[in-house]
Each structure stands twice: as C-alpha cells, then as structure tokens.
Design an enzyme around this catalytic site. Structure first.
Site, PDB file in Angstrom:
ATOM      1  N   PRO A 199       0.857  -1.061  -0.179  1.00  0.00           N
ATOM      2  CA  PRO A 199       0.263  -0.225  -0.362  1.00  0.00           C
ATOM      3  C   PRO A 199       1.266   1.314  -0.266  1.00  0.00           C
ATOM      4  CG  PRO A 199      -0.758  -1.840   1.951  1.00  0.00           C
ATOM      5  CD  PRO A 199       0.737  -1.993   1.227  1.00  0.00           C
ATOM      6  N   GLU A 420      15.673   2.606  28.381  1.00  0.00           N
ATOM      7  CA  GLU A 420      16.879   3.027  27.155  1.00  0.00           C
ATOM      8  C   GLU A 420      18.001   2.836  27.215  1.00  0.00           C
ATOM      9  OE1 GLU A 420      14.574   2.740  24.941  1.00  0.00           O
ATOM     10  OE2 GLU A 420      13.084   2.822  26.212  1.00  0.00           O
TER      11      GLU A 420
END
Length: 633
Positions: A199, A420
C-alpha cells in the site's frame, strides 16, 4: 431549478393536507369554545336539583343550558336508557339531533391514509436505492469515473521511485500511441496488466500516468463498486463498464483493489451462486472476449496477488504482472524531490539525507513526511521549511507524537532512562549492529521511551548474526533494570515478544539452527475467504516440537547472558547515558558517540523554531516498546 420547483411544490401540498386535517380535528373544539365541561354524574345531579332548563342530545354529546343561562357540556355521555324519563320527570326541555357527519375530505383522508402511507414508504425506499437519483432501473449501470485526455494531467514525470515499473509499462504507452508498430510484426499487446505492490507505493498514480502519457481516456473504478445486495448487479455493471470502454477506445480501464471482487472462487460461503463470484465470472468473460482492434487495456492494482483467482491471471487476461516495490534510497530521494516542489524549502534541506533516514517508507509515507514538516514549520511561524522540521516530522511518524503533558515521577523517569540506556549501549557494542540514531525518555505514542536504530543502508535480507544482535539488543532494557534499578517492570513485554518471535522464526522457518537443521517446522495456510492466516498445520511430532522449543530457549538464554555480560562490563557507559537522558531527555547519535568513547556528551543542538509546538496527547500509558529495529524478513 426544475428539481427545486418540484420539491417546493411537494412541501406545499404536504402543508395544505396537514392544515386541513388539523382544522377538521379542531372543529369540534371550536364549536364548544366558551362552554364549561361537566361530568355526567354532575349533570344528572343538576337535573334532579332543577337547575337545568334545556338539553340538546347529539350522539354521545350533551349540551345543557342552566337556569341561570350558563352553557355546559358533557362529552362522554354513556348509553343511558332512563335519561329521557328523568328529563320529563324534572320538566327539562330537550331535543335530539343526529351526530354530525365528517366532511367529505376528512372521510377520503381517513379511508385512504394507509394506502398513502404505503406509497410514501415505497417512494422513499426507491429514492434511497437509486444512488443519487439516477433512476429506479440504474442498478446495473457502471460507476466508473471517466477522465478524458484533457482532464488527466499526470505523466511519468510525476511518478518517481519505480523506474523498473515505468519501463515495463512504457510499451503500453507506445502501443496506445501507435498500434501498427506492434501489429505489423504480429505482436499483441497485453490485454491486462496487474500492478502488485505494498500500500502507498504509487500503483494508482502509475496507472494515471500511463493514460496521461498516451493521451487516452482513463476510466477508474474500485473493485468494491461492482458488488451490491441485489443478485446480478455486479455482472451487469461489468458489462456496462466494458460497453462504455469500447465507445471510448483506445482507452484504459483501471480497477483498483481488484482483490475485492477477484478472490479465488469457491472460497466464499455462497458457493457458485455467490454474487461476488458471478461478478468475477462476468469479468473473466469480458476480458477474454475483446476484439483484436478494440485497443482497450485493463490495468488492475492489488497488494494481495496471492488470493486472486488463477483464471484471472492467465495469459489473455492479465498477461503481465508489474511489481511496484517500496522505493530504495535513490527512489526515496526522487520521490522527496517531487513532493518538495510544492513547498518553500530552506537551503539546508537535503533530500539525500532525509532519504537515508527513512528506510521502508513508501511513496505515500514520504508525501506525509513532507506535509508534516510543512505543518511543523507553520506552527513555528516560519517562512521556509528547514531540516529541523523534517527531523521532527520523521520522529513523529516513526516514534509517535510527544506526550510532554504526561506526568512521570523522578523514579519512573530514571527507570525508563536505564531501560533505554541498556538498549542503546548493547546496540552500540555489538559488531555489525545498526547505529543508534536517537534515544529519548519523552513519552511518545504508547511508549514511555524509545531507542531508535537507523541502518546505514537498506536491508535486503537479514543474516543470522544480525538477528542474534537484535535479540541481544532487545534484552538490554530488562537487563539494565535488573542491574541498575534492582526491580523489573512490565516495560519489556514487547521486547520479549519480538525476541521470542525472532528466535522462533530462526529455528522453524529460516533453518538457522545447527541442531534442528534446514527444515521448516510450521506451515501457514492462507484462508482465502478471510484473506489472512488463521490456521497452522503442524507436520512434525510432539517430540520434535519439544526439541524446537528447547532450541528457541537456548538462543534466548544465550543472548540474554550476552546482554548481561556487556552491560556488566560497561556500567560506566550506562550510568553516563542515563545521566544525559535525565538532563536532556533526548540524545542524538553524536551525543551517544561521545558517551561510548568515554567523553562527556556535547550539549544538544539549539532549536531554530520560534515557537516550538507542545507535545500531543495520545493514548494511555503502555509498556515501553522495543527499539525500532528492522523487522524480520
């Protein structure tokens, strides 16, 4: 103007009818205005007490005149057989009148109202089913939108990033311009071309460009426009579409999302009488029934060629399949240049750098990126769109909008920073791993923090060592929580899900396990009716599956232990990166490089925006997502 007059006349008639009915029903009330209503029992008591001088009987209504001249009525008199005797006994004058008959108009209205109501419902239903007032018998008319050569201004210059696909369809343009060039050598142009791609890769735009280059009419329709609730409508619309196309020949007929009507026959619940299958059968007949000189080319687009019926793909119908892939780095640069022509750009904007930072983006994604950058510049009251706006737009698309209004405690922010930092440090230490582009503890989208890796080039295939590195990096967040926070949270749930899926694919699909060998241990069957995988057939024994599970566990345990060793040996780097995140909230590749080389991180680059936008609120809290590593192939 004629439709307006008809509508106005209809409302006038309706208003007159309502006024007449209102007046008829209201006439009885108007006749008794100025009189006093009296219950029947009270009326009899007044008669016995001699206070009634005259009575008028009209059906079940009584109108009495009192001795003092007052007028009273009783509107619900029962069928009293002794009323006349009582009136004679107490010397009350009375007279009887026949009940007033309703007017002729009222009688007609009451008798014909049910029929009028049915007619009104039928007219309303037919207007709803006519699809915009095209007539009660227009169900079988094609809904294709026709653009002539003057209306279609799209050419190959507007299509970028798919040079091979443009070369494939170039001969269609040559044929439509000069058919004799091919016919004199006995050649036959393909009757149908199927554009296949993800798409947003530009399949519809490419079809328009073919018609624009050839200067021929372009008729477009969606696959879902053929099928209706009435049996035979889809097939009739197919016939009508091709009849109209023959009148416009040479022309191009474009069917978007053809998988809506071209799915494999026999997969639906209605069997051979399914309306969708009848539509497909008519489409097959029309495509193979062209005359040799009609010069009609059918172009269809889909992102699911695997579920199309084989008869649709055979030579003589869709002779050729043209793949419109996701653009590579050069194609992304060309697409960006096309869309950047529409906005004012700062001199520091470089399309090649933006293209490198957007791997996996389709043409639609890149158009959205340019639009988001322009919106960021407008919020900052800028005259030109600069590189910082593109960077912000890229961050928003990749990582989600910022949620700076979300309140986190200092403890939660520090735990997120350690999580993180664990991802980023492990990714930076592993050889061959993609460089870490950015780390943030600002909540974005559904994540409390994100580590973003940016590959130096597009990945065509993933190798075993790269997949093992990704699994190790995914475990870096949980390991950092264990070593530095001494508590574990739900923030690593998505990390574990991705790591387990990657390890399972390595063993069961990719043959990357020495113990299990090069064998596939699970096959997915695509359900044709639903269009997705819903069943899994296991062609191996339970004992073998236990060995598969044990091998997956071995890969996960080994990479988890590797992440523990790397973070234990580089505690100082984790602490330094956590401190930088607590201070700046977001650090870039240059700051990460300083930390990994043992230097103090340089301060962040100053923002050039005059009015930085506030963070957008998005969804509620969710576990911290895994770093943005490339998906498995």
């Amino acid at each position: 103007m004629n439709n307006m007059f008809k509508g106005l006349l209809m409302w006038i008639v309706i208003l007159l009818v309502l006024m007449t009915v209102f007046n008829q029903f209201n006439s009885g009330v108007m006749q008794t205005s100025g009189t006093e209503a009296l219950e029947y029992s009270q009326f009899l008591a007044e008669v016995r007490n001699g206070r009634v001088s005259k009575v008028t009987i009209e059906g079940n209504k009584l109108k009495a005149t009192m001795t003092d001249g007052k007028q009273v009525t009783s509107l619900a008199a029962p069928n009293d057989l002794w009323l006349v005797n009582d009136l004679i006994r107490y010397n009350v004058k009375f007279e009887a009148k026949a009940e007033e008959e309703p007017s002729l108009l009222m009688s007609i209205f009451i008798n014909w109202f049910p029929m009028l109501l049915l007619i009104g419902v039928w007219v309303f239903f037919m207007r709803q089913m006519q699809g915009g007032g095209r007539g009660a018998f227009s169900f079988g008319k094609s809904r294709a939108k026709l653009m002539d050569e003057r209306q279609n201004a799209v050419t190959f210059a507007d299509v970028a990033g798919c040079d091979e696909a443009k070369e494939e369809v170039q001969e269609l343009v040559d044929f439509l311009k000069d058919p004799s060039k091919f016919q004199k050598l006995g050649g036959r142009i393909p009757k149908g071309v199927l554009l296949v791609g993800n798409p947003g890769t530009g399949k519809t735009l490419l079809a328009k460009a073919i018609a624009g280059e050839a200067k021929v009419p372009f008729s477009s329709i969606s696959g879902s426009d053929f099928v209706e609730m009435f049996v035979g409508v889809g097939a009739a619309r197919v016939r009508d579409m091709f009849e109209n196309a023959k009148k416009q020949a040479p022309c191009i007929v474009f069917i978007d999302e053809i998988d809506a009507v071209g799915r494999h026959r026999g997969a639906g619940l209605g069997g051979g009488n399914d309306e969708r299958e009848q539509t497909l059968n008519q489409l097959l007949v029309e495509m193979d029934g062209f005359e040799g000189n009609t010069s009609i080319i059918v172009i269809a687009a889909t992102n699911r060629p695997d579920i199309l019926d084989p008869a649709l793909l055979r030579p003589g119908r869709f002779d050729r399949q043209v793949v419109v892939p996701l653009p590579d780095i050069r194609g992304r640069e060309q697409i960006l240049l096309v869309h950047m022509r529409k906005i004012p750009l700062h001199e520091n904007v470089r399309a090649d750098i933006i293209a490198r930072g957007t791997p996996g983006f389709s043409g639609a994604d890149l158009a959205n990126l340019v639009n988001e950058a322009a919106l960021f510049a407008a919020r900052g009251n800028k005259r030109l769109v600069d590189m910082e706006d593109f960077e912000r737009a890229k961050d928003k698309i990749y990582m989600g909008p910022e949620r700076r209004s979300m309140i986190l405690t200092e403890e939660e922010k520090k735990a997120t920073a350690y999580h993180e930092s664990g991802h980023a440090v492990v990714a930076s230490l592993l050889p061959g791993s993609d460089p870490v582009h950015k780390v943030t503890i600002v909540p974005r989208g559904r994540a409390l923090g994100l580590t973003w890796q940016l590959p130096e080039r597009d990945h065509i295939s993933l190798y075993k060592d790269q997949m093992l590195n990704q699994i190790t990096m995914l475990f870096g967040g949980r390991v950092a929580e264990e070593l530095f926070v001494h508590r574990i949270s739900t923030g690593a749930s998505n990390d574990f899900e991705r790591a387990t899926g990657m390890a399972r694919n390595m063993v069961t699909r990719y043959g990357m396990s020495e113990k299990m060998g090069t064998m596939v241990y699970g096959e997915n069957d695509n359900e044709l009716f639903l269009g997705r995988s819903v069943t899994t057939h296991k062609n191996v024994s339970e004992a073998t599956m236990r060995e598969v599970d044990a091998e997956i566990r071995r890969i996960i345990d080994e990479q988890y232990a590797l992440a523990q060793r790397l973070l234990n040996e580089n505690r100082d780097k984790v602490e330094a990166m956590t401190a930088a995140l607590m201070e700046y909230e977001t650090i870039d590749a240059d700051q990460i490089k300083d930390i990994m080389e043992g230097r103090a991180p340089r301060p962040p680059k100053p923002s050039t925006s005059q009015n930085a936008p506030a963070g957008d609120n998005d969804k509620d809290d969710a576990p911290k997502t895994a770093p943005n590593a490339p998906a498995t192939a």
